[in-house]
Design a protein around this motif. Structure first.
Motif, PDB file in Angstrom:
ATOM      1  N   TRP A   4       0.844  -1.187   0.000  1.00  0.00           N
ATOM      2  CA  TRP A   4       0.000   0.000   0.000  1.00  0.00           C
ATOM      3  C   TRP A   4       0.878   1.236   0.000  1.00  0.00           C
ATOM      4  CZ3 TRP A   4      -5.303   0.011   2.456  1.00  0.00           C
ATOM      5  CH2 TRP A   4      -5.888  -1.228   2.359  1.00  0.00           C
ATOM      6  N   GLY A   8      -2.923   5.161   0.204  1.00  0.00           N
ATOM      7  CA  GLY A   8      -3.823   4.035   0.411  1.00  0.00           C
ATOM      8  C   GLY A   8      -4.306   3.949   1.836  1.00  0.00           C
ATOM      9  N   ARG A  10      -3.538   2.301   4.966  1.00  0.00           N
ATOM     10  CA  ARG A  10      -3.894   0.977   5.472  1.00  0.00           C
ATOM     11  C   ARG A  10      -4.503   1.015   6.868  1.00  0.00           C
ATOM     12  NH1 ARG A  10      -2.969  -4.493   5.610  1.00  0.00           N
ATOM     13  NH2 ARG A  10      -2.034  -5.312   7.455  1.00  0.00           N
ATOM     14  N   LEU A  15     -10.077   4.085   1.707  1.00  0.00           N
ATOM     15  CA  LEU A  15      -9.424   3.410   0.594  1.00  0.00           C
ATOM     16  C   LEU A  15      -9.656   4.301  -0.617  1.00  0.00           C
ATOM     17  CD1 LEU A  15      -8.044   0.788  -0.467  1.00  0.00           C
ATOM     18  CD2 LEU A  15     -10.329  -0.049  -0.962  1.00  0.00           C
ATOM     19  N   LEU A  17      -8.890   5.773  -4.637  1.00  0.00           N
ATOM     20  CA  LEU A  17      -8.504   5.324  -5.963  1.00  0.00           C
ATOM     21  C   LEU A  17      -7.025   5.617  -6.202  1.00  0.00           C
ATOM     22  CD1 LEU A  17      -9.137   4.156  -8.714  1.00  0.00           C
ATOM     23  CD2 LEU A  17      -9.926   6.419  -9.425  1.00  0.00           C
ATOM     24  N   THR A  20      -4.950   3.096  -4.349  1.00  0.00           N
ATOM     25  CA  THR A  20      -5.069   1.786  -4.971  1.00  0.00           C
ATOM     26  C   THR A  20      -4.224   1.712  -6.235  1.00  0.00           C
ATOM     27  OG1 THR A  20      -7.307   1.575  -4.104  1.00  0.00           O
ATOM     28  CG2 THR A  20      -6.701   0.106  -5.902  1.00  0.00           C
ATOM     29  N   ALA A  24      -0.886  -0.614  -7.025  1.00  0.00           N
ATOM     30  CA  ALA A  24      -0.841  -1.489  -8.199  1.00  0.00           C
ATOM     31  C   ALA A  24       0.376  -1.179  -9.060  1.00  0.00           C
ATOM     32  CB  ALA A  24      -2.120  -1.351  -9.013  1.00  0.00           C
ATOM     33  N   VAL A  36      -4.344  -5.292  -5.521  1.00  0.00           N
ATOM     34  CA  VAL A  36      -5.634  -4.599  -5.440  1.00  0.00           C
ATOM     35  C   VAL A  36      -6.680  -5.492  -4.766  1.00  0.00           C
ATOM     36  CG1 VAL A  36      -7.502  -3.547  -6.774  1.00  0.00           C
ATOM     37  CG2 VAL A  36      -5.121  -3.127  -7.410  1.00  0.00           C
ATOM     38  N   MET A  39      -6.039  -5.513  -1.068  1.00  0.00           N
ATOM     39  CA  MET A  39      -6.460  -4.247  -0.453  1.00  0.00           C
ATOM     40  C   MET A  39      -7.970  -4.235  -0.229  1.00  0.00           C
ATOM     41  SD  MET A  39      -4.128  -1.467  -2.518  1.00  0.00           S
ATOM     42  CE  MET A  39      -4.768  -0.045  -1.643  1.00  0.00           C
ATOM     43  N   LEU A  40      -8.728  -4.681  -1.229  1.00  0.00           N
ATOM     44  CA  LEU A  40     -10.185  -4.721  -1.095  1.00  0.00           C
ATOM     45  C   LEU A  40     -10.615  -5.710  -0.022  1.00  0.00           C
ATOM     46  CD1 LEU A  40     -11.148  -4.562  -4.869  1.00  0.00           C
ATOM     47  CD2 LEU A  40     -11.470  -2.761  -3.159  1.00  0.00           C
ATOM     48  N   ARG A  43      -9.649  -4.120   3.495  1.00  0.00           N
ATOM     49  CA  ARG A  43     -10.385  -2.913   3.858  1.00  0.00           C
ATOM     50  C   ARG A  43     -11.889  -3.130   3.928  1.00  0.00           C
ATOM     51  NH1 ARG A  43     -11.812   0.587   6.647  1.00  0.00           N
ATOM     52  NH2 ARG A  43     -12.046   2.717   6.027  1.00  0.00           N
TER      53      ARG A  43
END
Length: 79
Positions: A4, A8, A10, A15, A17, A20, A24, A36, A39-40, A43
């Protein structure tokens, strides 16, 4: 280890864009979807994550679905 970026956030923040995309881009090309998806999952508490990828004119669509396995760090990708 997490990839992250600073935007991002954490530690329970939003969260974004930008965060993210930053994460990436920082990952190796073959690991960017994993980053990604992770992360989803972390979170939002997602059990699985799907990406729909299409060509420019929309005539072809591929769904990549990542399901979190019981083994830590193991994703199962389905198309």
């Amino acid at each position: 280890m997490t990839a992250w970026g600073s935007s991002g956030n954490r530690a329970g923040g939003a969260l974004t864009l930008a965060g993210t995309l930053e994460a990436a881009e920082a990952a190796a090309p073959v690991e960017s979807l994993d980053v990604v998806a992770r992360m989803l999952k972390e979170r939002l508490g997602a059990a699985s994550v799907s990406f729909l990828i299409t060509d420019f004119n929309g005539s072809s669509v591929v769904r990549l679905t990542a399901c979190w396995n019981a083994t830590p760090g193991a994703w199962t990708w389905r198309t």
